[in-house]
Design an enzyme around this catalytic site. Structure first.
Site, PDB file in Angstrom:
ATOM      1  N   ASP A 354      -0.918   4.427  -2.650  1.00 14.18           N
ATOM      2  CA  ASP A 354      -0.596   3.305  -1.776  1.00 14.18           C
ATOM      3  C   ASP A 354      -1.879   2.655  -1.264  1.00 14.18           C
ATOM      4  OD1 ASP A 354       1.415   1.858   0.007  1.00 14.18           O
ATOM      5  OD2 ASP A 354       0.109   2.774   1.518  1.00 14.18           O
ATOM      6  N   GLU A 390      -1.900   1.074  -6.348  1.00 17.39           N
ATOM      7  CA  GLU A 390      -1.457  -0.190  -5.770  1.00 17.39           C
ATOM      8  C   GLU A 390      -2.743  -0.935  -5.435  1.00 17.39           C
ATOM      9  OE1 GLU A 390       1.612  -1.834  -2.377  1.00 17.39           O
ATOM     10  OE2 GLU A 390       0.246  -0.214  -1.830  1.00 17.39           O
TER      11      GLU A 390
END
Length: 749
Positions: A354, A390
């Site tokens: 993330d 990401e």
């Protein structure tokens, strides 16, 4: 330091500084904690049902390299514990030690209880942030638990699915099964529910090779959400990077470690890999007004990025209040130890990071060659699993799509945006659509990466579901109680004439066709497709594009109501088709040149002519065809054998009007069969096109057709070479409206 309250019969041995955390070896438990700022550290032991105070406090007197340690021969798995760290309390200098706070071990592998958000959870007084709060937090916070490392893995082996054969299914452990009628109520929302035979059968039947689980590291239910009666459903609020989240456990007797391992073992037995969505960029302790739960009280300077000239405050590249200090060796060690633990001990197959750009910020700028990526590159364990970034964060220069190291794959945000724009009829998207469909070589090829560097997705947990993408122009996030200020406002969505549900048969049919268009494009593109759990069932969040706080029927998969069986069957058909045809999942890039007589890839206009460079710049073009040569796959299979597939012609018509498509000449194929058509809801039916090569075919507006060459191409003569460097366009004028009826408006831009 307060005097320890250890009983006289407690044996405390010296222990070792390695490994960090609490590790049971079959005889006793070694405890080890890093803190460079501490003046003293107490290990606090808690019995069952005794949360009001520590049962015992044991002063750790052995310190090596800022690591405080002891070995307790009488401590077994199940023992609850925490730490109290004595040291400076000077918030203006960034020092926040407070021994009245029971701190969670950063290396805890199991956790019991939860936080009740009493004021004692905070290290400061609310009316004076410079004054330490001396209330004991032990009754109000969770406890680490000594875990049992022993588990019978049997014959478990990683499925080791090659990336180019991977189909990812993004899933939420709790939401996946909360309404599933075949899963027993006591197992719903748990690791055991996730591995229930009915769930695994669904994944297998769909053709999924990997589940990407949204955060399962122990996370915190945010104070402000609890006050509103909401919760942190998604879990992007980690506090312990080695512990499975305890609220996903169905049985206290089994425990979260054993239950998680049992889930992985069951998924592996079905040939399905497990990828974890991990949040190493920040923790749940938030900014300077956040609670003191773990790292802040252990060594604030070491673990967090503080503002250099005012260390009271935290640098925030994540939008959550803090960022981990990727410049400190013990932060890097914590992350790498966590990654290795999940691979070696929990048998997971990869990670999705993330806000991964934050991990590259050693100073302020994103540094592609930062220490974290160097460590991953040389690590013999972590470097061998699937690594997905990401590739952005909220800081300056944080958007880094295409810039991660060679062994990494990335969520391709440009793919998502382009595919959405193309199918809703936006102008000037044709050339970029071609690039995205063929693997985004413009982003990834220059540094030796392969098409599998691109994780292709049209929807993700963050944003509209696929059903909502074709049903809403605007977000409808009222249930989040943030006055509509949360969530993305520019969704590249289109409601096709009515906002929300509609009983107009034309609109319903067009929306369904658009879902088939988007899903087929995703699964036929080069790269690695990712599907969001629930999209195949027709799930709607009623226009809410940010259900992060909705732990209820709005976000849970709709197993018990409204499953779209026809669309689920369509998804299964297209995944099966992709799996059967390697030309749609190549390991290497298309070359765009003649190989064995004709191009490996060629683009066509609807008039049957190859595209020119000028055609790609036609802003109003809405249609293109692409020829994929199955006889020109130069890379061998895993056993060194040549890969040969059929050849295909894929026709895209994103315009409103139907087109009469002229098929290319006999050098490309002498007869064609329709394998897939998004305007035909029948599944698995192949039919032969009446027209032969150079014949005509009607292509419905806003539809996609996949044609297979049933007779090989004729031996080509000398032809003028046209450009295929760009990804072919229609020269028809754009429709007056993007909608099926002339009195409705097209999509907003």
């Amino acid at each position: 330091m307060a005097a320890p309250t250890s009983g006289s019969d407690r044996r405390v041995w010296v222990g070792t500084p390695f490994p960090l955390g609490a590790r049971y070896d079959g005889s006793g438990t070694n405890f080890s904690l890093f803190s460079s700022v501490a003046d003293g550290v107490e290990l606090c032991l808690h019995g069952e049902g005794t949360d009001d105070a520590d049962d015992e406090r044991i002063e750790l007197t052995e310190v090596d390299g800022h690591i405080w340690h002891a070995y307790l021969p009488s401590v077994r798995p199940g023992q609850r514990y925490g730490y109290r760290v004595h040291g400076p309390w000077e918030p203006a200098r960034g020092d926040r030690c407070n021994p009245s706070k029971l701190l969670l071990d950063p290396y805890a592998i199991a956790i019991d209880g939860r936080i009740d958000w009493d004021p004692a959870c905070f290290g400061y007084e609310f009316d004076d942030p410079d004054r330490a709060n001396t209330d004991d937090s032990a009754p109000h916070v969770w406890k680490a638990v000594v875990g049992d490392p022993f588990f019978d893995w049997g014959h478990d082996r990683p499925p080791a699915v090659p990336l180019h054969e991977t189909v990812i299914y993004e899933a939420h452990v709790r939401g996946m099964t909360m309404t599933h009628p075949a899963v027993p109520p006591e197992l719903r929302g748990t690791y055991s529910g996730m591995s229930h035979p009915a769930v695994i059968e669904h994944l297998q039947t769909l053709g999924i090779t990997a589940v990407e689980l949204m955060p399962v590291h122990q996370f915190v239910q945010d104070h402000h959400l609890v006050e509103k009666g909401l919760s942190n459903y998604w879990g992007y609020n980690s506090i312990a990077y080695l512990s499975p989240h305890n609220e996903y456990t169905s049985s206290a007797a089994l425990g979260q470690i054993q239950e998680f391992k049992t889930m992985v073992k069951a998924l592996h037995a079905a040939g399905i890999e497990v990828i974890l969505d991990v949040v190493y960029n920040h923790t749940a302790e938030g900014n300077h007004f956040g609670p003191t739960l773990s790292l802040r009280g252990i060594d604030n300077h070491a673990y967090y990025r503080l503002v250099d000239d005012d260390p009271r405050y935290y640098l925030d590249f994540t939008g959550t209040g803090n960022s981990l200090n990727m410049r400190h060796p013990h932060v890097l060690q914590l992350i790498m130890d966590s990654l290795r633990y999940w691979v070696l001990e929990m048998h997971v197959d990869g990670f999705r990071f993330d806000l991964a750009s934050t991990l590259a910020r050693e100073l302020h700028e994103v540094d592609r060659l930062s220490a974290f990526f160097d460590l991953v590159q040389q690590d013999p364990v972590v470097s061998q699993v699937k690594l997905i970034a990401e590739p952005w964060d909220v800081g300056e220069g944080g958007y880094q799509v295409g810039n991660f190291p060679p062994q990494w794959s990335e969520w391709n945000g440009q793919y998502r945006d382009t595919i959405r724009d193309f199918w809703r009829g936006e102008p000037s998207t044709l050339a970029e659509f071609g690039s995205r469909f063929t693997g985004s070589s413009d982003l990834y090829e220059a540094d030796t990466r392969r098409p599998t560097a691109s994780i292709n997705f049209v929807t993700a947990h963050d944003g509209f579901t696929l059903q909502d993408l074709v049903s809403y122009n605007d977000k409808h996030n009222e249930a989040n109680l943030e006055d509509g200020n949360d969530g993305e406002s520019h969704n590249r969505s289109w409601n096709h004439g009515v906002e929300g549900p509609s009983d107009d048969p034309e609109i319903v049919e067009l929306r369904n066709r658009q879902r088939r268009n988007l899903m087929a494009t995703l699964l036929l593109s080069q790269g690695v497709p990712m599907i969001v759990g629930g999209d195949e069932l027709g799930q709607s969040h009623l226009g809410n594009n940010n259900v992060y706080c909705q732990d209820n029927e709005l976000s849970w998969l709709p197993w018990d109501d409204g499953i779209d069986d026809d669309f689920a069957a369509w998804c299964r058909r297209v995944i099966e088709f992709r799996s059967a045809h390697p030309v749609f999942r190549r390991r290497r890039w298309f070359q765009g040149r003649r190989i064995r007589g004709i191009e490996d890839l060629a683009w066509f206009r609807p008039d049957g002519e190859e595209m020119t460079d000028e055609d790609w710049e036609t802003g109003y073009a809405r249609a293109v065809g692409v020829f994929l040569n199955g006889a020109s796959i130069l890379t061998p299979d895993a056993y060194g054998q040549r890969v040969v597939d059929d050849s295909f012609l894929v026709l895209f018509n994103a315009g409103h009007d139907a087109l009469t498509w002229c098929l290319p000449g006999p050098e490309w194929g002498r007869r064609w069969t329709i394998d897939l058509s998004t305007s035909d809801t029948r599944i698995g039916l192949r039919r032969t096109v009446g027209a032969k090569a150079s014949g005509e075919l009607d292509v419905t507006g806003r539809s996609l057709i996949v044609l297979r060459s049933t007779k090989g191409p004729a031996r080509p003569g000398t032809r003028r070479r046209l450009s295929t460097a760009h990804p072919a366009v229609s020269h028809a004028e754009p429709a007056a409206s993007n909608d099926p009826t002339s009195d409705r408006k097209g999509p907003s831009t």
